[in-house]
Design a protein around this motif. Structure first.
Motif, mmCIF file in Angstrom:
data_model
loop_
_atom_site.group_PDB
_atom_site.id
_atom_site.type_symbol
_atom_site.label_atom_id
_atom_site.label_comp_id
_atom_site.label_asym_id
_atom_site.label_seq_id
_atom_site.Cartn_x
_atom_site.Cartn_y
_atom_site.Cartn_z
ATOM 1 N N VAL A 49 0.846 -1.189 0.000
ATOM 2 C CA VAL A 49 0.000 0.000 0.000
ATOM 3 C C VAL A 49 0.883 1.242 0.000
ATOM 4 O O VAL A 49 2.051 1.190 0.359
ATOM 5 N N GLY A 50 0.308 2.368 -0.408
ATOM 6 C CA GLY A 50 1.017 3.636 -0.400
ATOM 7 C C GLY A 50 1.387 4.086 -1.798
ATOM 8 O O GLY A 50 1.353 3.318 -2.763
ATOM 9 N N GLU A 51 1.763 5.349 -1.889
ATOM 10 C CA GLU A 51 2.099 5.956 -3.166
ATOM 11 C C GLU A 51 3.294 5.264 -3.816
ATOM 12 O O GLU A 51 4.326 5.042 -3.181
ATOM 13 N N GLY A 52 3.144 4.899 -5.068
ATOM 14 C CA GLY A 52 4.232 4.273 -5.821
ATOM 15 C C GLY A 52 4.573 2.865 -5.363
ATOM 16 O O GLY A 52 5.623 2.349 -5.730
ATOM 17 N N ALA A 53 3.721 2.250 -4.572
ATOM 18 C CA ALA A 53 4.018 0.917 -4.049
ATOM 19 C C ALA A 53 3.977 -0.125 -5.161
ATOM 20 O O ALA A 53 3.155 -0.062 -6.068
ATOM 21 N N LEU A 79 3.517 -0.895 5.516
ATOM 22 C CA LEU A 79 3.011 -0.655 4.169
ATOM 23 C C LEU A 79 3.019 -1.895 3.276
ATOM 24 O O LEU A 79 2.640 -1.808 2.108
ATOM 25 N N GLY A 80 3.468 -3.027 3.796
ATOM 26 C CA GLY A 80 3.483 -4.219 2.955
ATOM 27 C C GLY A 80 3.831 -5.483 3.703
ATOM 28 O O GLY A 80 4.457 -5.451 4.761
ATOM 29 N N SER A 81 3.398 -6.593 3.137
ATOM 30 C CA SER A 81 3.730 -7.906 3.687
ATOM 31 C C SER A 81 5.171 -8.246 3.315
ATOM 32 O O SER A 81 5.816 -7.555 2.519
ATOM 33 N N ARG A 143 7.519 -5.258 -0.414
ATOM 34 C CA ARG A 143 7.089 -3.998 -1.003
ATOM 35 C C ARG A 143 8.266 -3.078 -1.273
ATOM 36 O O ARG A 143 9.204 -2.988 -0.486
ATOM 37 N N ASP A 144 8.172 -2.358 -2.381
ATOM 38 C CA ASP A 144 9.102 -1.294 -2.703
ATOM 39 C C ASP A 144 8.263 -0.058 -2.992
ATOM 40 O O ASP A 144 7.131 -0.165 -3.457
ATOM 41 N N GLY A 145 8.790 1.107 -2.702
ATOM 42 C CA GLY A 145 8.077 2.345 -2.980
ATOM 43 C C GLY A 145 8.365 3.381 -1.918
ATOM 44 O O GLY A 145 9.087 3.138 -0.953
ATOM 45 N N SER A 146 7.773 4.540 -2.093
ATOM 46 C CA SER A 146 8.014 5.637 -1.156
ATOM 47 C C SER A 146 7.309 5.371 0.169
ATOM 48 O O SER A 146 6.438 4.514 0.266
ATOM 49 N N GLY A 147 7.689 6.127 1.167
ATOM 50 C CA GLY A 147 7.113 5.980 2.496
ATOM 51 C C GLY A 147 7.996 5.134 3.395
ATOM 52 O O GLY A 147 8.825 4.358 2.929
#
Length: 166
Positions: A49-53, A79-81, A143-147
C-alpha cells in the motif's frame, strides 16, 4: 529478568495470527501444463500500500546465528507484507509477536522446515531472518516504494533463544 523463549514447530494454525505458512498443500493443488506440473495455488497474497508501491522479488542470503541468541528488537512493515521462502531446503527460525498497544508482546519462536516459507502480514512484529548452521538463500517477496515501511522496537531486556532442537 531475561526470559528464555521456547521453540515450536511451524504450523498453519499456530502461525495464523501473523500470516501464512507457505508449503505444498494438497487441498490447493491443480494440475497444469498438460498434467506435467502440480500447482499449489494461492498459498498467500502479497500486500503493498502507499504511493508508488509495488511488489518486488528479492534474493536474501542469511548468515547463521550462534546460540543461545538474544532477541533484543523486533520490526514490522506497515506498508506491505514480507514473504520468505527458503531455497536450500534448510531449517530456519521464525520469531513473531502480537501487537500490544503499538509495541511487540512476548515473542513466539517457530522452527520452519526447509520446505516451508512464511508470509508476514503487513504490520506484524517479527525478528529479521534467522538461518541455522550455514548460510542460506531465500526468495523474498515484499514492497518497494516511497514511504517509511520499517518500524523497529528495542526491548529493555532481551529474550533468549536456546539451541534450536525439537
Amino acid at each position: 529478568m531475561t526470559q528464555t523463549l521456547d521453540i515450536f514447530p511451524l504450523t498453519k494454525t499456530a502461525f495464523a495470527p501473523f500470516g501464512d505458512v507457505i508449503e505444498a498443500d494438497p487441498a490447493t493443488m491443480k494440475l497444469i501444463n498438460g498434467g506435467t506440473t502440480e500447482r499449489f495455488h494461492a498459498l498467500s497474497g502479497a500486500e503493498a500500500v502507499g504511493e508508488g508501491a509495488r511488489v518486488i522479488i528479492n534474493l536474501f542470503r542469511g548468515q547463521p546465528r550462534a546460540f543461545p541468541y538474544a532477541i533484543d528488537m523486533m520490526e514490522r512493515h506497515p506498508l506491505g507484507s514480507q514473504c520468505f521462502v527458503p531455497l536450500n531446503d534448510r531449517q530456519f527460525l521464525v520469531v513473531v509477536a502480537k501487537d500490544e498497544d503499538g509495541k511487540p508482546g512476548t515473542p513466539q519462536v517457530f522452527l520452519a522446515r526447509g520446505d516451508q516459507g512464511v508470509n508476514y502480514r503487513r504490520n506484524v512484529w517479527h525478528y529479521p531472518l534467522m538461518t541455522l548452521d550455514q548460510p542460506s538463500d531465500f526468495l523474498v517477496v515484499d514492497r518497494d516504494g516511497s514511504g517509511n515501511n520499517l518500524v523497529e522496537f528495542f526491548f529493555d531486556t532481551p529474550f533468549i533463544i536456546g539451541a534450536p532442537t525439537l
